[in-house]
Structure formats: C-alpha cells, structure tokens
Design a protein around this motif. Structure first.
Motif, mmCIF file in Angstrom:
data_model
loop_
_atom_site.group_PDB
_atom_site.id
_atom_site.type_symbol
_atom_site.label_atom_id
_atom_site.label_comp_id
_atom_site.label_asym_id
_atom_site.label_seq_id
_atom_site.Cartn_x
_atom_site.Cartn_y
_atom_site.Cartn_z
ATOM 1 N N PRO A 96 22.806 64.308 14.533
ATOM 2 C CA PRO A 96 22.326 63.349 15.534
ATOM 3 C C PRO A 96 23.403 62.924 16.531
ATOM 4 C CG PRO A 96 21.506 62.753 13.358
ATOM 5 C CD PRO A 96 22.495 63.873 13.156
ATOM 6 N N ARG A 97 24.654 62.915 16.104
ATOM 7 C CA ARG A 97 25.737 62.526 17.015
ATOM 8 C C ARG A 97 25.946 63.572 18.107
ATOM 9 N NH1 ARG A 97 29.941 61.399 12.197
ATOM 10 N NH2 ARG A 97 28.770 63.239 11.461
ATOM 11 N N PHE A 98 25.703 64.835 17.781
ATOM 12 C CA PHE A 98 25.785 65.868 18.815
ATOM 13 C C PHE A 98 24.685 65.667 19.846
ATOM 14 C CE2 PHE A 98 24.769 69.878 20.803
ATOM 15 C CZ PHE A 98 26.018 70.423 21.097
ATOM 16 N N ALA A 99 23.466 65.407 19.389
ATOM 17 C CA ALA A 99 22.357 65.161 20.310
ATOM 18 C C ALA A 99 22.645 63.969 21.198
ATOM 19 C CB ALA A 99 21.064 64.946 19.521
ATOM 20 N N ASN A 100 23.172 62.903 20.619
ATOM 21 C CA ASN A 100 23.505 61.721 21.422
ATOM 22 C C ASN A 100 24.551 62.052 22.477
ATOM 23 O OD1 ASN A 100 21.760 60.151 19.917
ATOM 24 N ND2 ASN A 100 23.356 59.409 18.519
ATOM 25 N N ALA A 101 25.542 62.856 22.096
ATOM 26 C CA ALA A 101 26.590 63.244 23.049
ATOM 27 C C ALA A 101 26.010 64.098 24.173
ATOM 28 C CB ALA A 101 27.699 64.005 22.328
ATOM 29 N N ALA A 102 25.063 65.001 23.840
ATOM 30 C CA ALA A 102 24.441 65.841 24.866
ATOM 31 C C ALA A 102 23.674 64.984 25.868
ATOM 32 C CB ALA A 102 23.506 66.855 24.215
ATOM 33 N N VAL A 103 22.955 63.991 25.369
ATOM 34 C CA VAL A 103 22.212 63.091 26.255
ATOM 35 C C VAL A 103 23.164 62.317 27.153
ATOM 36 C CG1 VAL A 103 20.752 61.026 26.301
ATOM 37 C CG2 VAL A 103 20.231 62.900 24.714
ATOM 38 N N GLU A 104 24.227 61.810 26.578
ATOM 39 C CA GLU A 104 25.182 61.038 27.376
ATOM 40 C C GLU A 104 25.853 61.911 28.428
ATOM 41 O OE1 GLU A 104 27.306 58.093 29.019
ATOM 42 O OE2 GLU A 104 25.623 57.915 27.598
ATOM 43 N N GLN A 105 26.206 63.128 28.067
ATOM 44 C CA GLN A 105 26.808 64.039 29.041
ATOM 45 C C GLN A 105 25.841 64.311 30.184
ATOM 46 O OE1 GLN A 105 29.834 65.590 29.380
ATOM 47 N NE2 GLN A 105 30.693 64.484 27.629
ATOM 48 N N PHE A 106 24.573 64.517 29.858
ATOM 49 C CA PHE A 106 23.605 64.791 30.921
ATOM 50 C C PHE A 106 23.445 63.592 31.842
ATOM 51 C CE2 PHE A 106 19.349 64.890 32.755
ATOM 52 C CZ PHE A 106 19.420 66.096 33.417
ATOM 53 N N ARG A 107 23.365 62.417 31.293
ATOM 54 C CA ARG A 107 23.237 61.229 32.128
ATOM 55 C C ARG A 107 24.434 61.079 33.069
ATOM 56 N NH1 ARG A 107 20.699 57.737 27.297
ATOM 57 N NH2 ARG A 107 18.494 57.918 27.873
ATOM 58 N N GLN A 108 25.588 61.404 32.576
ATOM 59 C CA GLN A 108 26.778 61.334 33.428
ATOM 60 C C GLN A 108 26.676 62.333 34.588
ATOM 61 O OE1 GLN A 108 30.387 61.753 31.136
ATOM 62 N NE2 GLN A 108 29.805 60.138 29.689
ATOM 63 N N LEU A 109 26.190 63.550 34.288
ATOM 64 C CA LEU A 109 26.073 64.562 35.331
ATOM 65 C C LEU A 109 25.043 64.149 36.395
ATOM 66 C CD1 LEU A 109 26.158 67.982 33.467
ATOM 67 C CD2 LEU A 109 28.037 66.529 34.228
ATOM 68 N N ILE A 110 23.910 63.620 35.944
ATOM 69 C CA ILE A 110 22.883 63.177 36.883
ATOM 70 C C ILE A 110 23.411 62.078 37.789
ATOM 71 C CG2 ILE A 110 20.773 61.796 36.990
ATOM 72 C CD1 ILE A 110 20.045 64.627 36.699
ATOM 73 N N ASN A 111 24.171 61.190 37.242
ATOM 74 C CA ASN A 111 24.720 60.079 38.027
ATOM 75 C C ASN A 111 25.788 60.545 39.013
ATOM 76 O OD1 ASN A 111 23.097 58.196 36.762
ATOM 77 N ND2 ASN A 111 24.592 57.770 35.143
ATOM 78 N N ARG A 112 26.399 61.710 38.746
ATOM 79 C CA ARG A 112 27.413 62.252 39.660
ATOM 80 C C ARG A 112 26.789 62.972 40.832
ATOM 81 N NH1 ARG A 112 32.761 63.425 37.436
ATOM 82 N NH2 ARG A 112 32.736 65.378 38.622
ATOM 83 N N GLU A 113 25.517 63.358 40.678
ATOM 84 C CA GLU A 113 24.865 64.147 41.736
ATOM 85 C C GLU A 113 24.623 63.292 42.987
ATOM 86 O OE1 GLU A 113 23.638 67.677 41.753
ATOM 87 O OE2 GLU A 113 25.373 67.501 40.473
#
Length: 401
Positions: free
Chosen positions: A384-401
């Motif tokens: 579950p910690r990997f999934a949480n990290a993947a979600v957080e990474q994606f949110r960071q990328l979306i916010n950078r766009e």
C-alpha cells in the motif's frame, strides 16, 4: 439522420450486402451501402456509394487501385476506405462482410473509428487469430460459419443476426456521458491488481480511472486514447507487455510501446510491474529453448516464466531508450521489494539479482532530467505504501503542468 454503413465487395458479395441492408432498413434505422470492390464494374453501381466513389479518396485516385493486382489493390482500397469514412459525418455504425481479403480491407478503417461507435465485422476469419483485425478498437467479430458466398439456410441466420445486432446497437446506443472528471490511463495485470486497485481508489474522486489489462492489446488501447487526447495522464505501472515483445511471449505490445507518451507529452508515472514474467499458453506451448527455466502454472492455459538477469538487462535498456524520447513529466518508480505478487521474498519468482539487473541498467541508461526521473522505493509494487507514493508522485506531476 446518422446511418449505418453496410460495407462489402459488392462484385462478389452483393446479394449478402443487400440482404443485410434490407433487414436493417426494416428496423427503421437508416442504412447506406458501400462497395469496396477492387475491380471496375461494367454496369451502373447498385450501392449508394460505388467502388469508384471510395477509390477516389485515395491520394493517388482510382488508378492506384483498379490497375493493380489483388495483392496491391486490397491495401490501397483499405487506405481509400479509411479516408472515405473519415470524411463522413453521419456514421452511426458500420457492418462489414468479408472473407480474408475483405476483412483485411475493412478492418483498418474500423480500427480508426472512435471507441463507442458500433463496429461489426462478419468474417470467415473470425474463428482464428483476430488480434490483427481488432487491434486496440472495440470491433465485434462474428464468425460467418459458412463462406460468405451466397445465401443459404446458415448464412441467412448468421447475417440476419448481424443485421439486427448492429441495428440494435445503434438504436439503443448508450448516451455519451460528459464526465466532469478528467480521464487517467492505468495498466494492470493479475499480479499487480492490489497496487492498481489502491491507486484507483485514491484517485477516483478526482479522475475517471480507466484500467487497461496489460495483455498487449490493453497497452495499445490506452496509448490510442492518449494519442486521441482523451487522457490527461498515465499511471503505466504494469509494463509487462515489454517482456513478451522482447522474448516471444503471447501478450506482447508493439514496437511502438511508449511512443504515444513521447508524442502526447502527458504526465506519466511508470513502473516495472510484472517485468518478472513472460507469458505463454499451456505448458506444451512454451518454446523448447526455455526448458529448465523457472515456471509458474497460473492455470491450465497460462504459464508464466521468470525473467533472468540477462533479460532484465535487455528490458531496461529498451525501456530507457524509449523513455529518453519523452519530454513531458515522467517518473519511473522502482519497487525494490519486487515487481509483482510472485516477485517477493518467499514467493516463486523472487530474485533480487534479476531485479537488481533491471534497476542498475535503467539507472545507467535512462537520461535523467528535471522532468524525467527515477524514484527508488523500498517496497513491493503491491505494498500500500508503494501505491500511495505513486499517487503522490502523479499529483505532483499534474501540479507542475
């Protein structure tokens, strides 16, 4: 009024084409016929659109089709028909009738139509390997049982069912829902299901999460939507199709895997999900050269083979070469605790050495930039910690766009 396009080579399948047309018309749905014959007719055309009408859409005109032998005429007419359909604004659905040549002629244009438009191909080829005809599209293939060579007690029933199927699909079409949430593409395999389910649950309030089964066609379908502008980002965490492409498995992607990401520049979180395995059918189908390897018999029809150090090295180089062309925001997450349910301590495919070969090669070959980075995580991909990290990474990328 939008209408159904009924399509065939009318010089050899005219009776069947008009039979289907009449049955559709009786349901009250508007229908037009299209002739895709690759030979010029001596008399007037009986279809709504003649072969000459379609051939005229080819960049080189009808001369490219009607003056050629069959092997050259069929792909040329296929190209012309694709362009013909793209010019039509009233396509509610398409039904095609064909043998091997007709199916090869019609299928490419059906693949190019948007997902959701009903597409039905009645074909003598539908009982065999049909992935080349269907591609990444939602084409329905219906086996004709008898050859499409006249009307008989069998063909009337089969063609009748086909006519009513396409008419029903058009008449009772599900309205397009303009979902307020933008769409994401996620890739999943059985051995990465816990990860993708957790990611989907975390993002479902913000995004329409479209999950694609990583079976070769799944990756192609996702990338088709990426190219069409229907997705705002990817969580391509299950890249196992690359294994089968490079080492002869049965669920292979195409050589163009990840190219849509480069073209679209979509923000993407990628990982090595199920790169620990190559997929085959029953044990008897595994190539003899792989005798002595580590296998896991998923069920009687699915045999999984563990990838080696050498194979992981090759995969990492292939993926790095592809991702080096991507100029959008890309993060490659490495699950150091294993790439699947089977690749974990105590499980049949656990091999820290093989996984390490992939990781070190990817880090060596992937050119990291401010927008393209590798992120190591100390967990198995299904933690579950990997999934949480993947979600957080994606949110960071979306916010950078």
């Amino acid at each position: 009024m939008d209408c159904i396009y009924a399509v065939a080579t009318a010089d050899t399948k005219g009776r069947e084409l008009f039979y289907v047309r009449d049955l559709i018309a009786r349901t009250g749905v508007k229908v037009v016929t299209v002739d895709l014959s690759t030979r010029l007719s001596a008399g007037p055309s009986l279809t709504d659109f003649s072969a000459e009408d379609v051939a005229a859409c080819h960049p080189q005109g009808g001369a490219r089709i009607f003056s050629r032998d069959r092997s050259e005429a069929i792909p040329a007419m296929a190209e012309a028909f694709d362009l013909f359909l793209r010019q039509r604004s009233d396509v509610a659905g398409v039904i095609g009738l064909g043998g091997s040549g007709g199916t090869a002629l019609i299928a490419p244009a059906l693949q190019a139509l948007p997902v959701g438009i009903p597409k039905l191909m009645v074909s003598t080829m539908a009982s065999g390997e049909i992935s080349g005809y269907v591609g990444a599209s939602d084409i329905t293939m219906l086996y004709s049982v008898t050859d499409i060579a006249g009307l008989n007690r069998i063909s009337r029933r089969v063609l009748g069912n086909a006519a009513h199927q396409i008419a029903g699909a058009v008449s009772f079409a599900v309205p397009v829902v303009d979902d307020e949430n933008p769409a994401l593409g996620l890739t999943m395999f059985g051995v990465t299901t816990p990860c993708i389910e957790a990611v989907g649950e975390a993002l479902e309030q913000e995004y329409d999460c479209l999950v694609f089964h990583a079976t070769g066609s799944g990756g192609k379908a996702m990338e088709k939507l990426a190219d069409s502008g229907m997705l705002v980002g990817l969580l391509d965490l299950t890249t196992t199709e690359v294994c089968d492409l490079l080492f002869g498995g049965v669920l292979a992607c195409g050589e163009d895997r990840f190219d849509a990401l480069a073209r679209s520049r979509l923000p993407a979180v990628i990982s090595s999900g199920a790169l620990d395995m190559i997929n085959f059918g029953s044990p008897a189908t595994v190539p003899e050269k792989y005798a002595g390897r580590t296998f896991y018999h998923h069920n009687p029809q699915v045999t999984l083979m563990r990838t080696t150090v050498e194979e992981n090295t090759v995969m990492a180089r292939w993926i790095a070469k592809k991702l080096n062309r991507c100029e959008g925001e890309v993060r490659f997450l490495i699950p150091e605790g294993g790439f699947s349910v089977l690749d974990a301590p105590g499980q049949p495919f656990w091999s820290a050495e093989a996984d390490r070969a992939f990781i070190t090669t990817l880090e060596s070959d992937l050119i990291q930039t401010a927008r393209r980075k590798i992120v190591r995580l100390p967990w198995n991909i299904n933690d579950p910690r990997f999934a949480n990290a993947a979600v957080e990474q994606f949110r960071q990328l979306i916010n950078r766009e």
